[in-house]
Scaffold this motif. Structure first.
Motif, PDB file in Angstrom:
ATOM      1  N   ARG A  12       0.690  -0.990  -0.221  1.00 37.25           N
ATOM      2  CA  ARG A  12       0.007   0.026  -0.203  1.00 37.25           C
ATOM      3  C   ARG A  12       0.668   1.331   0.046  1.00 37.25           C
ATOM      4  NH1 ARG A  12      -4.883  -0.960   4.367  1.00 37.25           N
ATOM      5  NH2 ARG A  12      -3.136  -0.564   5.897  1.00 37.25           N
ATOM      6  N   SER A  16      -0.761   3.461   4.149  1.00 35.98           N
ATOM      7  CA  SER A  16      -0.064   2.401   4.907  1.00 35.98           C
ATOM      8  C   SER A  16       0.438   2.784   6.221  1.00 35.98           C
ATOM      9  CB  SER A  16       1.396   1.970   4.020  1.00 35.98           C
ATOM     10  OG  SER A  16       2.347   1.254   4.852  1.00 35.98           O
ATOM     11  N   THR A  18       3.005   1.217   8.168  1.00 32.93           N
ATOM     12  CA  THR A  18       4.310   1.008   8.035  1.00 32.93           C
ATOM     13  C   THR A  18       5.142   2.099   7.433  1.00 32.93           C
ATOM     14  OG1 THR A  18       4.270  -0.775   6.349  1.00 32.93           O
ATOM     15  CG2 THR A  18       4.342  -1.615   8.363  1.00 32.93           C
ATOM     16  N   TYR A  97       1.723  -9.971   6.414  1.00 39.08           N
ATOM     17  CA  TYR A  97       0.605 -10.867   5.342  1.00 39.08           C
ATOM     18  C   TYR A  97       0.700 -12.352   5.483  1.00 39.08           C
ATOM     19  CZ  TYR A  97       1.024  -6.478   2.160  1.00 39.08           C
ATOM     20  OH  TYR A  97       0.969  -5.332   1.721  1.00 39.08           O
ATOM     21  N   TYR A 150      -0.401 -10.390  18.795  1.00 38.93           N
ATOM     22  CA  TYR A 150       0.838 -11.309  18.489  1.00 38.93           C
ATOM     23  C   TYR A 150       1.887 -11.140  19.088  1.00 38.93           C
ATOM     24  CZ  TYR A 150      -2.318 -11.649  13.630  1.00 38.93           C
ATOM     25  OH  TYR A 150      -3.075 -11.953  12.994  1.00 38.93           O
TER      26      TYR A 150
HETATM   27  C1  LIG Z   1      -2.158 -10.031   1.688  1.00 40.34           C
HETATM   28  C2  LIG Z   1      -2.568  -9.400   3.034  1.00 40.34           C
HETATM   29  C3  LIG Z   1      -2.392 -10.445   4.072  1.00 40.34           C
HETATM   30  C4  LIG Z   1      -2.690 -10.079   5.390  1.00 40.34           C
HETATM   31  N1  LIG Z   1      -2.359 -11.067   6.402  1.00 40.34           N
HETATM   32  C5  LIG Z   1      -2.853 -10.728   7.563  1.00 40.34           C
HETATM   33  C6  LIG Z   1      -2.429 -11.501   8.681  1.00 40.34           C
HETATM   34  O1  LIG Z   1      -2.198 -12.661   8.572  1.00 40.34           O
HETATM   35  N2  LIG Z   1      -2.791 -11.248  10.019  1.00 40.34           N
HETATM   36  C7  LIG Z   1      -3.074  -9.794  10.275  1.00 40.34           C
HETATM   37  O2  LIG Z   1      -3.303  -9.580  11.416  1.00 40.34           O
HETATM   38  N3  LIG Z   1      -3.234  -8.793   9.120  1.00 40.34           N
HETATM   39  C8  LIG Z   1      -2.794  -9.289   8.103  1.00 40.34           C
HETATM   40  N4  LIG Z   1      -3.187  -8.374   6.806  1.00 40.34           N
HETATM   41  C9  LIG Z   1      -3.434  -7.007   7.357  1.00 40.34           C
HETATM   42  C10 LIG Z   1      -2.191  -6.040   7.410  1.00 40.34           C
HETATM   43  O3  LIG Z   1      -1.209  -6.709   8.327  1.00 40.34           O
HETATM   44  C11 LIG Z   1      -2.630  -4.634   7.952  1.00 40.34           C
HETATM   45  O4  LIG Z   1      -3.571  -4.036   7.026  1.00 40.34           O
HETATM   46  C12 LIG Z   1      -1.340  -3.863   8.080  1.00 40.34           C
HETATM   47  O5  LIG Z   1      -1.822  -2.508   8.586  1.00 40.34           O
HETATM   48  C13 LIG Z   1      -0.697  -3.640   6.587  1.00 40.34           C
HETATM   49  O6  LIG Z   1       0.632  -2.924   6.625  1.00 40.34           O
HETATM   50  P1  LIG Z   1       0.306  -1.249   5.854  1.00 40.34           P
HETATM   51  O7  LIG Z   1      -0.484  -0.549   6.837  1.00 40.34           O
HETATM   52  O8  LIG Z   1       1.880  -0.873   6.275  1.00 40.34           O
HETATM   53  O9  LIG Z   1       0.079  -1.540   4.438  1.00 40.34           O
HETATM   54  C14 LIG Z   1      -2.944  -8.850   5.827  1.00 40.34           C
HETATM   55  C15 LIG Z   1      -3.247  -7.749   4.672  1.00 40.34           C
HETATM   56  C16 LIG Z   1      -2.762  -8.072   3.434  1.00 40.34           C
HETATM   57  C17 LIG Z   1      -2.958  -7.159   2.369  1.00 40.34           C
END
Ligand SMILES: Cc1cc2nc3c(=O)[nH]c(=O)nc-3n(C[C@H](O)[C@H](O)[C@H](O)COP(=O)(O)O)c2cc1C
Length: 229
Positions: A12, A16, A18, A97, A150
């Protein structure tokens, strides 16, 4: 001067956590140490390719025996390793992910764990065949998850294959001083995400402040890496 390497691996760009938090760390750092160079490496939207059979053969061929095609295949890997070698401080944005690291980040890891560049292998040494080659570096890993719990002691601790994997691969190449700052509850549209984000922001600001103040980095050049623990 300290060189900062900022790596983002979220797919993203617009919302995002992160990316937001890794930017926050770098902003804080720049306020405190404006002279320090910052290298930015994007892997979330521009991931390195997965390693191929030819890449593997190239990486395990001694440098003096590599063909021009082998050197070319390793060019990006060499650039990524050079960035790590140059860095004193690494800021890694690593979303969860499917309970582990994004494929983009795994592709990056496969490019930087390099025989002769970031680790050595001595098969005659039964006790400690692997030795890390990077020393004196610090790293902050900024994680984000859709759910929460987690962390150690949390109800989903046993599903967290992100933090231990990141810790293991970077320790393997010599980056052992690692702090984690994480935000949870991205998928919960209530105040839990706000509270989690505020706690992560506070930790990141504090880390930037303490590390920018010149606290010496832990360096353990003599240690090997024991895969069996
Ligand atoms: C492909 C995908 C798989 C994910 N798998 C998990 C997961 O296993 N456990 C969880 O708690 N969140 C999961 N998420 C949610 C992301 O960890 C969460 O949206 C996080 O904020 C993404 O990081 P970002 O905000 O920097 O994009 C997943 C999201 C995506 C897009």
């Amino acid at each position: 001067m300290k060189t900062v390497l900022q790596i983002n691996s979220s797919a993203r760009v617009k919302r995002s956590h992160t990316r937001y938090l890794s930017d926050l760390f770098v902003q804080e750092w720049r306020c405190l140490r404006p002279e320090d160079p910052v290298i930015f490496r994007e892997i979330g939207t521009e991931p390195p390719p997965p390693v191929s059979e030819f890449w593997i053969a190239s990486a395990f061929t001694p440098p003096q025996d590599r063909t021009a095609a082998m050197r070319e295949t390793l060019r990006l890997s060499d650039t990524l390793v050079d960035e790590l070698v140059q860095a004193d401080l690494i800021v890694l944005g690593a979303p969860m992910y499917n309970f582990g690291m994004p494929a983009q980040l795994k592709a990056y890891v496969d490019q930087i764990v390099r025989l002769g560049r970031t680790f050595t292998l001595d098969v005659s040494n039964e006790k400690q065949p692997y030795r890390p080659l990077l020393t004196g570096k610090r790293m902050v890993v900024i994680t984000a998850t859709g759910d929460a719990g987690y962390q150690p002691g949390g109800p989903l601790e046993n599903l967290n294959h992100l933090d231990p994997h990141v810790r293991t691969v970077f320790a393997f190449i010599g980056i052992t001083e690692i702090e984690f700052a994480g935000v949870g509850y991205d998928e919960f549209p209530d105040d839990r995400i706000e509270r989690s984000l505020a706690a992560a922001e506070a930790k990141i600001r504090q880390l930037a402040c303490v590390w920018a103040g010149g606290v010496p980095a832990f360096s353990d050049k003599s240690s090997g890496f024991n895969l069996t623990g």
